[in-house]
Design a protein around this motif. Sequence first.
Motif, short mmCIF file in Angstrom:
data_model
loop_
_atom_site.label_atom_id
_atom_site.label_comp_id
_atom_site.label_asym_id
_atom_site.label_seq_id
_atom_site.Cartn_x
_atom_site.Cartn_y
_atom_site.Cartn_z
N ASP A 83 -6.63 6.11 -8.86
CA ASP A 83 -6.19 5.98 -7.44
C ASP A 83 -4.75 5.84 -7.33
OD1 ASP A 83 -6.89 2.33 -7.65
OD2 ASP A 83 -5.43 3.53 -8.44
N ALA A 84 -4.11 5.43 -6.06
CA ALA A 84 -2.91 5.78 -5.76
C ALA A 84 -2.12 4.58 -6.63
CB ALA A 84 -2.54 5.47 -4.31
N ASN A 85 -2.67 3.78 -7.27
CA ASN A 85 -2.04 2.46 -8.13
C ASN A 85 -2.05 2.85 -9.53
OD1 ASN A 85 -1.48 1.19 -5.91
ND2 ASN A 85 -3.46 0.17 -5.72
N LYS A 88 -4.87 3.09 -11.15
CA LYS A 88 -5.95 2.35 -11.89
C LYS A 88 -7.10 3.48 -11.81
CE LYS A 88 -5.06 -2.20 -10.89
NZ LYS A 88 -5.53 -3.64 -10.56
N SER A 123 -4.15 -0.20 -15.46
CA SER A 123 -2.92 0.51 -14.64
C SER A 123 -2.54 1.58 -15.64
CB SER A 123 -1.96 -0.27 -13.73
OG SER A 123 -0.95 0.79 -13.27
N ALA A 183 -0.04 3.67 -14.06
CA ALA A 183 1.10 4.14 -13.67
C ALA A 183 2.39 4.60 -14.07
CB ALA A 183 1.26 3.20 -12.48
N TYR A 205 3.13 9.25 -12.74
CA TYR A 205 4.35 8.99 -12.09
C TYR A 205 5.09 10.44 -11.61
CZ TYR A 205 7.06 9.04 -16.28
OH TYR A 205 7.60 9.37 -17.48
N VAL A 252 3.85 11.27 -8.05
CA VAL A 252 4.06 10.36 -6.65
C VAL A 252 4.72 10.88 -5.56
CG1 VAL A 252 4.57 8.05 -6.01
CG2 VAL A 252 3.59 8.44 -8.37
#
Length: 717
Positions: free
Chosen positions: A111-113, A115, A129, A131, A137, A140
């Motif tokens: 997902d966007a975080n 996870k 996570s 990220a 990244y 993003v």
Amino acid sequence: MQGAQRNSLRLLQWMMAASLALPVALFVFTSTISYTSTKDIADREIERTLDVAHEHALKVFETIDRSLAELNEVVRGLPDEVIRAREPALHRRLKRLTDALPQLKSAWIFDANGKSLVNSLASPPQDLSFADRDYFYAHVDQNIGTFIGASLTPRPPYQGARFFGVSRRRETDDGSFIGVIQASVLPEYFESFYARIGSDPGSFFAMGRTDGVLLTHFPRLDRDFRLDPAGPVGREIAAHPDHGLITIGWPSDGIERRVGYRRVAEYPIYVSAGLETAAIRARWLATMGQHLVFGVPATALLFLLLALAFRRTQHLQAEAAKRREAEEALKHSQRLEALGQLTGGVAHDFNNLLTVIRASVDLLNRPQLTEERRQRYITAIADAVARAAKLTSQLLAFARRQTLKPEVFDVGERVQSLHDMLATLLGPAIEIVMRLPAEPCLVNADAGQFETALINMATNARDAMQGKGRIIFAVQGATTIPDTLAHPSGSQIPSDSGFVGVAVSDTGIGIPAARLGRIFEPFFTTKQVGAGTGLGLSQVFGFARQSGGEVTVMSDVGQGSTFSLYLPRVPADLLPQRQAPNTAPAVVGSGMSVLLVEDNIELANFAADGLTELGYSITLVDNAADALAELVVDADRFDVVFSDVVMPGMTGLDLAHAIRDRGIGVPVVLTSGYSEALSQDGATGFDLVQKPYSIEELSRVLHRAARLRRVRDGAAE
């Protein structure tokens, strides 16, 4: 006397000196030739090995890229909550993907975080996570396409071998970032492959990114390593970015090697293959050791060794010449397979059609649009779709991979019915002469493709006459197909009832003999750019061959050309009764239950929405296995199954056979734009709707299939 003896001794001394000097000179000369030959052979081996490594890497990354794109299509437009709700099914799909591809360690949807929503390793996924990983990244801030990361160690609790990530951005329709789809690739997969193809002593392979980060290395390194862009390797790549061959002390271990490198298509990846210079010298020393063993005993052996060296050089050159001829033959064969030829022509024509569709859609979105203009734009879209379907039909017919729809019709009658359209197409400056037989000439072929072939031959004749002259259309029976320069008799298929020949003769400029052998190749044309795609005659050729016939050509430069299409003739008693054309509108569903099986989410939604508006009850699944599970649980709640043919895993045709084999009494309607199985074996008794289809056509076929089932079950409407 003494003077004569001294002269004899002096002569013997000179001969002795010569017996030493000549072998040394010959040995030096032979050594130089052998060393050069050994280096050349090594360079060719490196280039061949590099070809193999490059093709392997390209196929691996293309396969991964295509798999990521398919995963992105599966979850496109789905909120994270929906993905989490479907996590078990998506986990199984990702696991099947990684099990099928040995280069993959795992596959992930984040997902966007950062996870994990779904992964192939564990279900449900760990609440961690990722990220901070480069494969996340990097996407993003902007859409950078496919990203290939550096080598990483699995994060606990996940274990196993090191990997590097290949990832793509997930985004909404407006471009907002919503996550990442990633595949973990095993460097050891590449290293195992390199170990198999690099069995020679001193073999070397490496694969790295354009920034110098090495992803794989053979022999294997026990540490991460990055090439300095300002170092000798980096400077060589900067000077020759596509490919090169250099001798260098490799920075990771300091061993001098002869190394070739090549960039992998559009990916930011280089592959390298090489040999240690010590191994090359060892080959040369081994060769020279053999020369010494046979060269020392006598001067005569020196000449023999020289002759052997000459013969060896000739042999190597002959092998190189044969290899070049084989490579040229392979390239020519690949060109005739039409991959390179089809790309430009298809892209040009389809982009024109897509431009019409896109412009019409944009105009339909304008406010306060009148009904007349709205209908005009809708008609333009429908016409563009029809032309796109026709172009696809022509391409498949040439490849002999289209499922034709044969019917029995009278060739003379069909040609006569096209007279007015041909007159409009050819223009008033061309005289049309039709010579048609009095008796019926029946064939069993696709009538639409026959008309297309006739129009293509007529258009070709018109262009050859520059829009002015006479075209003769002649239909007559034939017992055999005559030989021509372009098509000898060995290619024709015998027919018990003979053939029906349709000849199109023009008074144009004719075709040079040198071009007769190429006129039926796809996209081969002598017209100016934009004046034609070169698909017309290839469609005629493909239709004739697929219908069991042949197309021939006779031409004299300056006198005109005659193209003759021959189709197998059938007896007159096979002509069916005339039927009124089917112009029925869409059939309302009245609650009819349809199990819709389609892996393309966008197409499935369109079909489901259209049928729902007509009153059908739709149950949508995206794979054949889930559809079969639905039927096993409760088949009576469905009136008909509508399934795509081409799907991952179990195909729609496999699903139809499974339903029939299990005795499930639900009728099956299949749909496909093209299927290898259908082109070879047909629909094998199942109704088939060709893509692209309209909702009206689909509703009629579904309603007919469901009605026949009610009749069989004793519940006729």
